[in-house]
Scaffold this motif. Structure first.
Motif, PDB file in Angstrom:
ATOM      1  N   THR A 155       0.865  -1.188   0.000  1.00 23.12           N
ATOM      2  CA  THR A 155       0.000   0.000   0.000  1.00 23.12           C
ATOM      3  C   THR A 155       0.900   1.236   0.000  1.00 23.12           C
ATOM      4  N   ALA A 156       0.604   2.160  -0.899  1.00 25.22           N
ATOM      5  CA  ALA A 156       1.372   3.404  -1.013  1.00 25.22           C
ATOM      6  C   ALA A 156       0.486   4.560  -0.578  1.00 25.22           C
ATOM      7  N   VAL A 157       0.958   5.350   0.395  1.00 25.13           N
ATOM      8  CA  VAL A 157       0.169   6.477   0.905  1.00 25.13           C
ATOM      9  C   VAL A 157       0.823   7.784   0.454  1.00 25.13           C
ATOM     10  N   GLU A 158       0.027   8.703  -0.054  1.00 24.75           N
ATOM     11  CA  GLU A 158       0.557  10.002  -0.478  1.00 24.75           C
ATOM     12  C   GLU A 158      -0.480  11.081  -0.148  1.00 24.75           C
ATOM     13  N   ARG A 159       0.013  12.201   0.395  1.00 23.98           N
ATOM     14  CA  ARG A 159      -0.892  13.273   0.811  1.00 23.98           C
ATOM     15  C   ARG A 159      -1.051  14.363  -0.252  1.00 23.98           C
ATOM     16  N   ASP A 160      -0.014  14.598  -1.028  1.00 25.46           N
ATOM     17  CA  ASP A 160       0.000  15.720  -1.974  1.00 25.46           C
ATOM     18  C   ASP A 160      -0.852  15.361  -3.201  1.00 25.46           C
ATOM     19  N   PRO A 161      -1.933  16.140  -3.462  1.00 28.32           N
ATOM     20  CA  PRO A 161      -2.818  15.787  -4.581  1.00 28.32           C
ATOM     21  C   PRO A 161      -2.102  15.808  -5.931  1.00 28.32           C
ATOM     22  N   GLY A 162      -1.072  16.639  -6.074  1.00 26.40           N
ATOM     23  CA  GLY A 162      -0.317  16.654  -7.334  1.00 26.40           C
ATOM     24  C   GLY A 162       0.558  15.425  -7.452  1.00 26.40           C
ATOM     25  N   ALA A 163       1.257  15.096  -6.373  1.00 25.13           N
ATOM     26  CA  ALA A 163       2.189  13.962  -6.410  1.00 25.13           C
ATOM     27  C   ALA A 163       1.454  12.638  -6.618  1.00 25.13           C
ATOM     28  N   ILE A 164       0.271  12.517  -6.015  1.00 24.57           N
ATOM     29  CA  ILE A 164      -0.400  11.204  -6.073  1.00 24.57           C
ATOM     30  C   ILE A 164      -0.830  10.852  -7.506  1.00 24.57           C
ATOM     31  N   GLU A 165      -0.983  11.866  -8.346  1.00 25.65           N
ATOM     32  CA  GLU A 165      -1.275  11.565  -9.761  1.00 25.65           C
ATOM     33  C   GLU A 165      -0.115  10.773 -10.375  1.00 25.65           C
ATOM     34  N   TRP A 166       1.112  11.140  -9.987  1.00 26.58           N
ATOM     35  CA  TRP A 166       2.295  10.425 -10.490  1.00 26.58           C
ATOM     36  C   TRP A 166       2.369   9.029  -9.874  1.00 26.58           C
ATOM     37  N   THR A 167       2.032   8.912  -8.576  1.00 26.69           N
ATOM     38  CA  THR A 167       2.022   7.579  -7.943  1.00 26.69           C
ATOM     39  C   THR A 167       1.073   6.663  -8.718  1.00 26.69           C
ATOM     40  N   ARG A 168      -0.122   7.189  -8.985  1.00 30.21           N
ATOM     41  CA  ARG A 168      -1.144   6.365  -9.658  1.00 30.21           C
ATOM     42  C   ARG A 168      -0.700   6.007 -11.081  1.00 30.21           C
ATOM     43  N   HIS A 169      -0.148   6.991 -11.766  1.00 32.60           N
ATOM     44  CA  HIS A 169       0.303   6.756 -13.144  1.00 32.60           C
ATOM     45  C   HIS A 169       1.363   5.656 -13.180  1.00 32.60           C
ATOM     46  N   ASN A 170       2.348   5.778 -12.294  1.00 33.46           N
ATOM     47  CA  ASN A 170       3.439   4.792 -12.303  1.00 33.46           C
ATOM     48  C   ASN A 170       2.949   3.419 -11.839  1.00 33.46           C
ATOM     49  N   ALA A 171       2.036   3.405 -10.873  1.00 31.64           N
ATOM     50  CA  ALA A 171       1.499   2.120 -10.403  1.00 31.64           C
ATOM     51  C   ALA A 171       0.746   1.421 -11.541  1.00 31.64           C
ATOM     52  N   ALA A 172      -0.042   2.193 -12.296  1.00 35.30           N
ATOM     53  CA  ALA A 172      -0.790   1.596 -13.415  1.00 35.30           C
ATOM     54  C   ALA A 172       0.174   1.069 -14.478  1.00 35.30           C
TER      55      ALA A 172
END
Ligand SMILES: C[S@@+](CC[C@H](N)C(=O)[O-])C[C@H]1O[C@@H](n2cnc3c(N)ncnc32)[C@H](O)[C@@H]1O
Length: 269
Positions: free
Chosen positions: A115-132
């Motif tokens: 599970t990856a947790v991220e608070r920054d709404p801008g950064a989490i777009e990159w988390t999601r993109h890379n995870a996908a």
């Protein structure tokens, strides 16, 4: 080095191929010049190529997300060592950014439930993109959760069930001088950690203590000046034992590890 990597990027060839080039077409030469100007203006190399290498992965990065650093690769290596022999470990990455740590664990340990947790709404777009992108490439899924690593209610369903919590939190003391690449391009939430740099760490210790099973592992990256302060903070918390600090490849103090205090007489003892 950066010039070579930018030219290789523009031409779409590996850097090693540059040696055999006779000529650079005009259009590419123009693009190369423009990128060199941006790099000279201290735009990070990885923002110009849009990619950052981390262990076995190439991650998408750009404005809004922290560029993963080579020092953190060692923390990822330590995580994977602890997980060896556990077929389906539950792992939580607090402050995931590009997903460097979480996605490396999923890539290198096929059974891991990450599970990856991220608070920054801008950064989490990159988390999601890379995870996908990693799922599309065949890695196991990583759950990406928007949340605050200091929130006492975060991931309550995992209380006491997590084998390992890892974090590369924001740890730069407020007001510290950092290079322009960092100050102007890494997101503020990824950097600043309060007067001594340890404000977010203080909050994350409670979360880690709550999530970890007895005997579960914690690994936290820190600044090279925090090699005594961070272990002291972890010891003072009371929920952890086996507190150790580890150097990076340059020999500078880089991350602290500990274990959740085991239940006396329990299976993890
Ligand atoms: C130093 S960056 C590390 C990113 C990535 N884990 C890596 O190693 O490259 C810290 C990350 O933690 C996130 N962050 C900061 N404070 C947070 C908080 N309270 N809760 C969750 N994430 C947080 C930042 O937005 C940033 O993406």
């Amino acid at each position: 080095m950066d010039a070579e990597l930018l030219l290789a990027h523009v031409l779409g060839v590996p850097r090693s191929r540059l040696l055999t080039l006779d000529d650079v077409p005009e259009a590419e030469a123009g693009r190369f010049d423009a990128l060199i100007d941006q790099r000279a203006d201290r735009v990070p190399l990885q923002h110009l190529t849009g990619r950052a290498a981390f262990r076995y992965l190439e991650l998408a990065v750009g404005p809004g997300v922290f560029v993963p650093r080579p020092e953190t690769e060692q923390l990822a290596g330590w995580v994977l060592e602890q997980l060896r022999g556990i077929p389906a470990p539950v792992v939580v990455d607090l402050g995931a950014g590009s997903g460097a740590l979480a996605l490396s664990v999923a890539h290198e340990h096929a059974g891991a439930r990450v599970t990856a947790v991220e608070r920054d709404p801008g950064a989490i777009e990159w988390t999601r993109h890379n995870a996908a992108a990693r799922i599309a490439a065949g890695d196991g899924p990583v759950a990406v959760i928007a949340g605050d690593m200091t929130d006492p209610a975060l991931l309550g369903e995992l209380n006491g069930r997590v084998d390992l919590v890892v974090s590369n939190p924001p740890y730069v003391p407020d007001g510290a001088r950092v290079p322009r690449e960092v100050a102007d391009h890494d997101p503020p939430m990824a950097l600043w950690g309060g007067p001594d740099g340890l404000d977010v760490v203080r909050g994350l210790l409670g979360t880690a203590a709550r999530l970890l099973r007895p005997g579960g592992w914690l690994g936290i990256e820190h600044a090279d000046q925090q090699g005594s302060a961070l272990p002291a903070l972890v010891r003072a918390h009371g929920a952890f034992t086996d507190v150790q600090d580890h150097p990076d490849l340059a020999g500078r103090p880089r991350f602290t590890t500990a274990r959740r205090v085991p239940v006396p007489g329990g299976a993890e003892d």
